[in-house]
Design an enzyme around this catalytic site. Sequence first.
Site, PDB file in Angstrom:
ATOM      1  N   SER A  60       9.345  -9.941   6.894  1.00 50.55           N
ATOM      2  CA  SER A  60       9.502 -10.222   5.393  1.00 50.55           C
ATOM      3  C   SER A  60       9.006 -12.027   5.439  1.00 50.55           C
ATOM      4  CB  SER A  60      10.561 -10.459   4.535  1.00 50.55           C
ATOM      5  OG  SER A  60      10.628 -10.782   3.305  1.00 50.55           O
ATOM      6  N   ASP A  68       5.469  -2.520  -2.104  1.00 46.15           N
ATOM      7  CA  ASP A  68       6.489  -3.154  -1.876  1.00 46.15           C
ATOM      8  C   ASP A  68       7.035  -3.951  -3.431  1.00 46.15           C
ATOM      9  OD1 ASP A  68       8.300  -5.564  -1.138  1.00 46.15           O
ATOM     10  OD2 ASP A  68       7.029  -5.362   0.795  1.00 46.15           O
ATOM     11  N   HIS A  96       9.891  -2.126   0.558  1.00 38.52           N
ATOM     12  CA  HIS A  96       9.998  -3.459   1.450  1.00 38.52           C
ATOM     13  C   HIS A  96      11.303  -2.308   2.609  1.00 38.52           C
ATOM     14  CE1 HIS A  96      10.044  -7.459   2.210  1.00 38.52           C
ATOM     15  NE2 HIS A  96      11.249  -8.206   1.990  1.00 38.52           N
TER      16      HIS A  96
END
Length: 272
Positions: free
Chosen positions: A111, A166, A199
């Site tokens: 991320s 995501d 995610h």
Amino acid sequence: MTPRNEADQSALLVICHGLGDTSDGFDDVAEHLCRKLPYLKIILPTAPTQPVTMNMGMAMPSWYDIKGLDMKSNEQCDGIETSQSRIEQILQTEHEKTGLPYSRMVLAGFSQGGALGLYTGMQLKPVDKKLAGVVVLSGYLPQQSKFTITPGMEDTPILHCHGSQDPVVIYPMAQMTQQALTTLKGATNYELKTFPVQHTVSPQELVAVEEFLRKCLPPDDSCKIKVKDAKEMSIKELKAAIKKAGLSNKATGFCEKSEFIKLVQDHRDGKL
């Protein structure tokens, strides 16, 4: 995390965690990869705790401020240069301390950490600091307008794994990152792999990362690091090396420094 016998190390992986997390969040991943690639050392830095605009100014571990996830906000990553310098320093310190070439190092992240890894890894200067590869997990390209690939690093292998579901860093951001890197910035070795997840880092992604690392960082004994001669180590350093190697029970009752030196040396020479 280093090989049980530090003298066996011939590669380095630095993993940067995501927003709000710490290095502890990637302990399991690091342990898994170290088991699969026993010559690999992994460093897990933790971001400084600071306010994040997108999260109502709450302070949390963050590599830089995030004002929003739209393209305009993504051009304002206050603090990213500071974190960039920190990661560069980690790589440089490892190179200077062990003699390990940058060509045996990979920079990875999840991320926000993946964004930082991409931003840092492809802009290292000079070109002789070119890495073996960059791994982006559920990440994106930050500050696109300020990002320029260092000439000569265009063919650095980049693996970008991203979840098609995501909801945080949406999949179109991954596609835009790939397009920006290859069409606008000149990257020639960029692979975007899609996984049916949200995610997170899935087991399937770990398999892809392991395969990528084996390709970029194959076993190579000629690249083994330079370790400090056991005779030049302090008692504290010798005890630390023995503990790390899981040999504390063999040092029970030791009184003389020469005994510790011999144990460390025998371990390095594969006699134990």
